[in-house]
Design an enzyme around this catalytic site. Sequence first.
Site, PDB file in Angstrom:
ATOM      1  CE  LYS A 157      -8.508   1.500   2.907  1.00  0.00           C
ATOM      2  NZ  LYS A 157      -7.426   1.860   3.839  1.00  0.00           N
ATOM      3  CD  GLU A 187      -2.602   1.258   2.619  1.00  0.00           C
ATOM      4  OE1 GLU A 187      -3.577   2.028   2.697  1.00  0.00           O
ATOM      5  OE2 GLU A 187      -2.238   0.528   3.561  1.00  0.00           O
ATOM      6  CB  CYS A 214      -5.067  -1.068   4.488  1.00  0.00           C
ATOM      7  SG  CYS A 214      -4.607  -0.796   6.220  1.00  0.00           S
TER       8      CYS A 214
END
Length: 501
Positions: A338, A280, A384
């Site tokens: 995301k 990430e 994440c």
Amino acid sequence: MTSIDRLAARVPARLRGDAWQCFALGLLAAIALPPFHLLPVLWFVVPALLARLARAGGWRRAAWLGWCFGVGFNLLGLFWVTEPMLIMASDFWWAIPIAAPAIAVATAVYMILPALAVFAVRPRNRAGRLSAVLLFAGALVLSNLAQEFLVTGFPWNYWGADWAFSGHLGLAMIQPAAIGGIFLLTLLTAIAAGLPYVGRAGWIGSAVLVAAWAGYGVARTAAGPAPASRYTVALLQPDFAVPGSFTQPALQARWRRDLALTREALAKAGKGDDIVVWPETASPALLQTDASARAAIAAIAGDTPVLAGSFRLAADGSMRNSLVAVKGSGPAVAWYDKWKLVPFGEYTPGWLPLKVTPGGGFTPGPGPRTLHVPGVPPVGPMICYESIFAGLIVDPRDRPAWLLNVSDNAWFGDTTGPYQDFATTRLRAVEEGLPLVVDTNSGISAVIGPHGRVDATLGLDRAGFWLINFQLRCRRRRSVVSASQWRESWAFTRLFWGWFV
């Protein structure tokens, strides 16, 4: 009198109140969480909690006791949330003493419904106690569903994740997740740990349930996964410091390290390497729009696909936390934004009048999707925090062949946070019946099979690259209930919650 009751009798009188004892029981229950996995404590904690809820004088008292238990449980289970503030203490010193207690106080609300369910039974005999156990377990699952969706959603500290420990036994015990996800694991845990409240017969029933549960897991894993297609994956774990410097020299140094690790990995792998993964936000360049950065990658990787965590500037001018696929020096071949952002860390919820997110935060993407990258099997990406949302991580209309989670857990140091995150993420492989690759900045990185077997890991605070022969083994279809069914369950949960509270 339970063992916990006898122990409580030795506590000073001013701390013997049921509220204090429920708080202490919550603290004890938290040591069953990863990385400790001391699950036997639940077989003493849950009956003691049920006994205190059963003798509450009224529903308000029962709700208060459930909340006290939740505060203790989440205070110890979530203490790691303070770590990022310690890292940025000069800016967020004021939040250090209040962050973990505030989250514990808020998330403890989800223990009120199970507490009320027990009080509603008012058990007086063995049958009543059995009913209390079953209602407590069912209400706990409903509360977990609420926790996944309510407000911003924060599905953390679920009892089902307690079983995701290493070894053959841990592998066997997480297999029911293939049927009902982490929620079924929580249901079974609450029932098994609560049955001793019924009496001696309850201990026997608990043992039978756990034995049958383990037997199912052993039988399922013994069957073995589907035949494998083999891919060589290079995972980069650069172990960058956080937040790091944003000066031009520091960003250039970071970029050079990304390229150097990629060059070393490909040189060691030779021509057999199929995929390179960066964690990430590993790239300081905006890979979707920066042609020179893509050319620099192509000069090293050639046509080997590189899936890299990168910021992305969308057409509407909004900033996204993304995974960008680069193959050659041309335009980016695919990207994923995301969509489950971290509240307060990556965005400020709309119901809060003040904007507290550093830098203004990110804009969420449209939702889960499958990336189709030439030369790579269709992949279901997660960035994440997204990996903790059971049933909501893949596009059901376009099923991927494998899952990829890129993350940066360096913010949480060597606390329990990265271990809890890894245990929960591991369950996504079992639920979806798909192999899973986890690549993080500072660890824990791993390759996980579709049964949840951890084939290889790279631990915390280790820097470098990692080559793994990735076994692309997957089930033809997902066995856990679909995301739409979870949403239907959530609709029922809202009705149930409103009726009870």
